[in-house]
Structures are given as structure tokens and as C-alpha cells.
Enzyme design. Sequence first.
Site, short mmCIF file in Angstrom:
data_model
loop_
_atom_site.label_atom_id
_atom_site.label_comp_id
_atom_site.label_asym_id
_atom_site.label_seq_id
_atom_site.Cartn_x
_atom_site.Cartn_y
_atom_site.Cartn_z
CB SER A 1 17.64 4.49 1.69
OG SER A 1 17.75 5.89 1.61
CB SER A 2 20.62 7.26 -2.05
OG SER A 2 19.64 8.17 -1.62
CB CYS A 3 20.19 8.08 3.52
SG CYS A 3 19.32 6.73 4.31
NE ARG B 1 -2.63 -0.65 3.55
CZ ARG B 1 -3.46 -0.51 4.56
NH1 ARG B 1 -4.76 -0.47 4.34
NH2 ARG B 1 -3.01 -0.40 5.79
CE LYS C 1 15.47 1.23 4.38
NZ LYS C 1 14.44 0.28 3.93
CG HIS D 1 10.73 11.45 1.88
ND1 HIS D 1 10.00 10.29 1.91
CD2 HIS D 1 11.93 11.14 2.44
CE1 HIS D 1 10.71 9.32 2.46
NE2 HIS D 1 11.89 9.81 2.79
N1 LIG Z 1 10.02 7.06 -0.29
C1 LIG Z 1 11.31 7.30 -0.53
O1 LIG Z 1 11.69 8.43 -0.90
C2 LIG Z 1 12.31 6.20 -0.39
C3 LIG Z 1 11.96 4.95 0.08
N2 LIG Z 1 12.94 3.99 0.22
C4 LIG Z 1 12.62 2.66 0.73
O2 LIG Z 1 11.63 2.05 -0.07
C5 LIG Z 1 10.78 1.23 0.74
C6 LIG Z 1 9.34 1.66 0.58
O3 LIG Z 1 9.21 3.02 0.98
P1 LIG Z 1 7.83 3.81 0.75
O4 LIG Z 1 6.98 3.07 -0.22
O5 LIG Z 1 8.17 5.23 0.52
O6 LIG Z 1 7.17 3.70 2.19
P2 LIG Z 1 5.65 3.93 2.62
O7 LIG Z 1 5.68 4.55 3.96
O8 LIG Z 1 4.89 4.59 1.55
O9 LIG Z 1 5.10 2.43 2.77
C7 LIG Z 1 5.64 1.59 3.71
C8 LIG Z 1 4.83 0.32 3.76
O10 LIG Z 1 5.41 -0.50 4.78
C9 LIG Z 1 4.38 -1.17 5.42
N3 LIG Z 1 4.77 -1.41 6.83
C10 LIG Z 1 5.33 -0.54 7.70
N4 LIG Z 1 5.51 -1.13 8.89
C11 LIG Z 1 5.06 -2.40 8.76
C12 LIG Z 1 4.95 -3.50 9.65
N5 LIG Z 1 5.37 -3.41 10.92
N6 LIG Z 1 4.42 -4.65 9.18
C13 LIG Z 1 4.01 -4.74 7.90
N7 LIG Z 1 4.08 -3.75 7.01
C14 LIG Z 1 4.59 -2.59 7.44
C15 LIG Z 1 3.15 -0.27 5.39
O11 LIG Z 1 2.02 -1.10 5.34
P3 LIG Z 1 0.49 -0.62 5.62
O12 LIG Z 1 0.19 0.39 4.58
O13 LIG Z 1 -0.32 -1.86 5.46
O14 LIG Z 1 0.48 -0.07 7.01
C16 LIG Z 1 3.37 0.53 4.10
O15 LIG Z 1 2.58 0.04 3.06
C17 LIG Z 1 11.31 1.36 2.17
O16 LIG Z 1 12.19 0.32 2.45
C18 LIG Z 1 12.05 2.67 2.13
O17 LIG Z 1 13.06 2.71 3.11
C19 LIG Z 1 14.24 4.24 -0.10
C20 LIG Z 1 14.63 5.46 -0.55
C21 LIG Z 1 13.69 6.54 -0.76
C1 LIG Z 2 15.67 9.25 0.77
C2 LIG Z 2 15.99 9.68 2.17
O1 LIG Z 2 15.09 10.68 2.62
C3 LIG Z 2 15.31 11.17 3.89
O2 LIG Z 2 16.36 12.08 3.88
P1 LIG Z 2 16.22 13.53 3.32
O3 LIG Z 2 16.33 13.50 1.84
O4 LIG Z 2 17.17 14.40 4.08
O5 LIG Z 2 14.72 13.93 3.77
P2 LIG Z 2 13.67 14.99 3.32
O6 LIG Z 2 13.05 14.64 2.03
O7 LIG Z 2 12.71 15.11 4.47
O8 LIG Z 2 14.47 16.36 3.21
C4 LIG Z 2 15.29 16.73 2.13
C5 LIG Z 2 15.77 18.15 2.30
O9 LIG Z 2 14.66 19.03 2.08
C6 LIG Z 2 14.64 20.03 3.12
N1 LIG Z 2 13.26 20.54 3.28
C7 LIG Z 2 12.92 21.81 3.06
N2 LIG Z 2 11.62 21.99 3.33
C8 LIG Z 2 11.13 20.77 3.71
C9 LIG Z 2 9.86 20.36 4.13
O10 LIG Z 2 8.87 21.10 4.17
N3 LIG Z 2 9.73 19.02 4.45
C10 LIG Z 2 10.79 18.16 4.38
N4 LIG Z 2 10.57 16.86 4.71
N5 LIG Z 2 12.03 18.56 4.00
C11 LIG Z 2 12.20 19.86 3.68
C12 LIG Z 2 15.16 19.29 4.33
O11 LIG Z 2 15.61 20.20 5.31
C13 LIG Z 2 16.29 18.49 3.71
O12 LIG Z 2 17.47 19.26 3.57
C14 LIG Z 2 15.75 10.16 4.90
O13 LIG Z 2 15.30 10.58 6.15
C15 LIG Z 2 15.42 8.82 4.49
O14 LIG Z 2 14.02 8.59 4.53
C16 LIG Z 2 15.91 8.55 3.12
O15 LIG Z 2 16.24 7.45 2.79
#
Ligand SMILES: NC(=O)C1=CN([C@@H]2O[C@H](COP(=O)(O)OP(=O)(O)OC[C@H]3O[C@@H](n4cnc5c(N)ncnc54)[C@H](OP(=O)(O)O)[C@@H]3O)[C@@H](O)[C@H]2O)C=CC1
Ligand SMILES: C[C@H]1O[C@H](OP(=O)(O)OP(=O)(O)OC[C@H]2O[C@@H](n3cnc4c(=O)[nH]c(N)nc43)[C@H](O)[C@@H]2O)[C@@H](O)[C@@H](O)C1=O
Length: 236
Positions: free
Chosen positions: A108-110, A13, A141, A180
Site C-alpha cells: 500500500s502507498s501508506c 472476493r 505491509k 475508504h
Molecule cells: N482498497 C484499497 O484502497 C487498497 C488496497 N490495498 C491492498 O490490496 C489488497 C486487497 O485489498 P481489497 O481488495 O481492497 O480488500 P477487500 O477487503 O475488498 O478484500 C480482502 C479479501 O481478503 C480476504 N481475507 C481477509 N481476511 C482473510 C483471512 N483471514 N483468510 C482468508 N482470506 C481473508 C477476504 O476474503 P473473504 O471475502 O472470503 O472473506 C477478502 O476477499 C490488500 O492487501 C490491501 O491492503 C492497498 C492499497 C489500497
Molecule cells: C490506501 C490507504 O487507505 C487508508 O488511508 P486513507 O487514505 O487515509 O483512508 P480513507 O480513504 O479512509 O480516508 C482518506 C481521507 O478522506 C477523509 N474522509 C472524509 N470523509 C470521509 C468519509 O466519509 N469516510 C472516509 N473513510 N474518509 C473520509 C479522511 O478523513 C482522510 O483524510 C489506509 O487506512 C489504508 O487502508 C491504506 O492503505
Amino acid sequence: MEKSANIYIAGHRGLVGSAIKRRLEQLGYTNLVYQTSKELDLRNQRAVEEFFRAAGPHYVFLAAARVGGIQANNTYPAEFIYENLAIQTNVIHAAHRHGVKKLLFLGSSCIYPKFTPQPIKEEYLLGGQLEPTNEPYAIAKIAGIKMCQAYNRQYGTRFISVMPTNLYGPNDNFDLANSHVMPALIRKFHEAKRENRPTVTVWGTGTPEGNFCMWMTWQMPACSSCSIIMTVKLST
Ligand SMILES: NC(=O)C1=CN([C@@H]2O[C@H](COP(=O)(O)OP(=O)(O)OC[C@H]3O[C@@H](n4cnc5c(N)ncnc54)[C@H](OP(=O)(O)O)[C@@H]3O)[C@@H](O)[C@H]2O)C=CC1
Ligand SMILES: C[C@H]1O[C@H](OP(=O)(O)OP(=O)(O)OC[C@H]2O[C@@H](n3cnc4c(=O)[nH]c(N)nc43)[C@H](O)[C@@H]2O)[C@@H](O)[C@@H](O)C1=O
């Protein structure tokens, strides 16, 4: 991957999991398995073990995780390290125990050092200090990646990892406290325009413009890549 293969999408989801699900459906995969976190809490090792025993997936996309932006990571470091370690450990280990043919772990790239040279190369991993605001999440990660590699080396499994940058797309999280930057800014500007407000507050110094653009990776290509990685590598 055979079209009838039993494929488990953990986190179906979420932003990434839902895109993988859509993509697999488009490609004609018919036997997709998924559970919400309420139905199956992946932090619960026994429940995960039981699920793998009953469902018997052949392939696993591990896109379930505790995810959030900079503020969420910085506010809840304990949850970010505990939940991610628990989820990925339970799923990767169960995948090994139940003979999963291939697993894709979302990293994740972090994971790369804060001041790593650009463009980032894989060998820069563990070469320096991490960004402190999300270090616990990044450590989890890194553990997931190393766990996949360790099982591959010792047991001959085929568990692979991908390191997306900051993603944006359908089913993203628009909560201003946890999201994010892309969904946060879209919401902030949208609401400011709708309410005729003259200013929008952006966090930070306002200077990281270059990184901003680099992180703006669109979701569908990223998730197409995930399913392509599973498909291509299997046929080689
Ligand atoms: N979004 C981004 O910018 C980035 C994401 N990633 C990685 O990609 C992957 C997906 O991220 P993203 O889609 O953004 O995350 P979301 O927060 O959109 O979705 C996370 C999902 O994880 C499920 N989940 C969380 N906790 C549990 C649990 N305890 N048991 C079962 N399911 C669980 C949730 O299920 P439910 O909906 O059923 O609660 C949800 O569907 C992650 O590993 C993340 O670290 C990496 C880099 C960037
Ligand atoms: C992919 C990576 O994503 C996460 O890292 P991040 O990229 O630092 O997270 P972010 O998207 O929240 O911020 C990016 C930048 O943006 C600036 N910024 C400005 N204004 C807003 C603002 O309004 N909201 C947010 N969230 N950020 C803001 C903020 O200060 C920062 O400099 C990890 O935690 C982790 O989840 C991970 O893996």
C-alpha cells in the site's frame, strides 16, 4: 504465465482480488484456484501449509488482507497489524516451501512517510515517520515487502510487491464505518440525494483536496497492472 498454470488468488472476493480474477479470466487463464476466508483462514499457518501442499499453485496473487479506511485502521490497530502479519507471513512462507514460481504481494502507498516529498520515489521508504492512524497496517505491509525481498535474496524466489494508492471499484466496501473515502462519499451523497437531505457530513478538515484526487486511482487499471506485472516480468 502459461494459460494452464495453476494460479491461486488469495482474497478473490475482495475489490482487488475480484478484479484480478476477472482480468485473468478475460486473458484466458483456465486454472484459477481460490478459497473464501471461511474455507481457508489464512491466519492459520497449518491450514495454509496444507492448502499449498494439496493445491500446488504455480503463481500466487496475495490480495487477502485486513483492509479498511482511516477510521477502521485507527479503531482496530491490533487486528490490522496481527491479521496482516499472519496472513502474509503464512502465505509467503508456504509459497517458498512449495516452490511457487512467482508471487505478487499487495502492499500500500501508506508505507511511505507521512511527509514524504511528492512524487514519491521507492527510495523514500523508511525515511521518516508514518501516518499515525494506519501505522500498524503500514508496518505489516513493510514487513511483507521486506519478507519478499529477503526470500528473494536468500532463496532466489521471485516474489514482487506493488503499492497501490487508495482504490475504488466493483466489490468495494461501502460500510460507512470501515470503508475508504471514495465509496463512503459516494454512498453519503447518493443517500442524501435520495432522501432529499440538504447536507452531507465529510470527515476531517475538508482541506486535503489535492491528496483526494491523487488517491482516486480506478481499480481496473491497477489490477490490469497486477496481472501485467506477473506476465511481463516472467517473459524477461
Ligand atoms: N482498497 C484499497 O484502497 C487498497 C488496497 N490495498 C491492498 O490490496 C489488497 C486487497 O485489498 P481489497 O481488495 O481492497 O480488500 P477487500 O477487503 O475488498 O478484500 C480482502 C479479501 O481478503 C480476504 N481475507 C481477509 N481476511 C482473510 C483471512 N483471514 N483468510 C482468508 N482470506 C481473508 C477476504 O476474503 P473473504 O471475502 O472470503 O472473506 C477478502 O476477499 C490488500 O492487501 C490491501 O491492503 C492497498 C492499497 C489500497
Ligand atoms: C490506501 C490507504 O487507505 C487508508 O488511508 P486513507 O487514505 O487515509 O483512508 P480513507 O480513504 O479512509 O480516508 C482518506 C481521507 O478522506 C477523509 N474522509 C472524509 N470523509 C470521509 C468519509 O466519509 N469516510 C472516509 N473513510 N474518509 C473520509 C479522511 O478523513 C482522510 O483524510 C489506509 O487506512 C489504508 O487502508 C491504506 O492503505
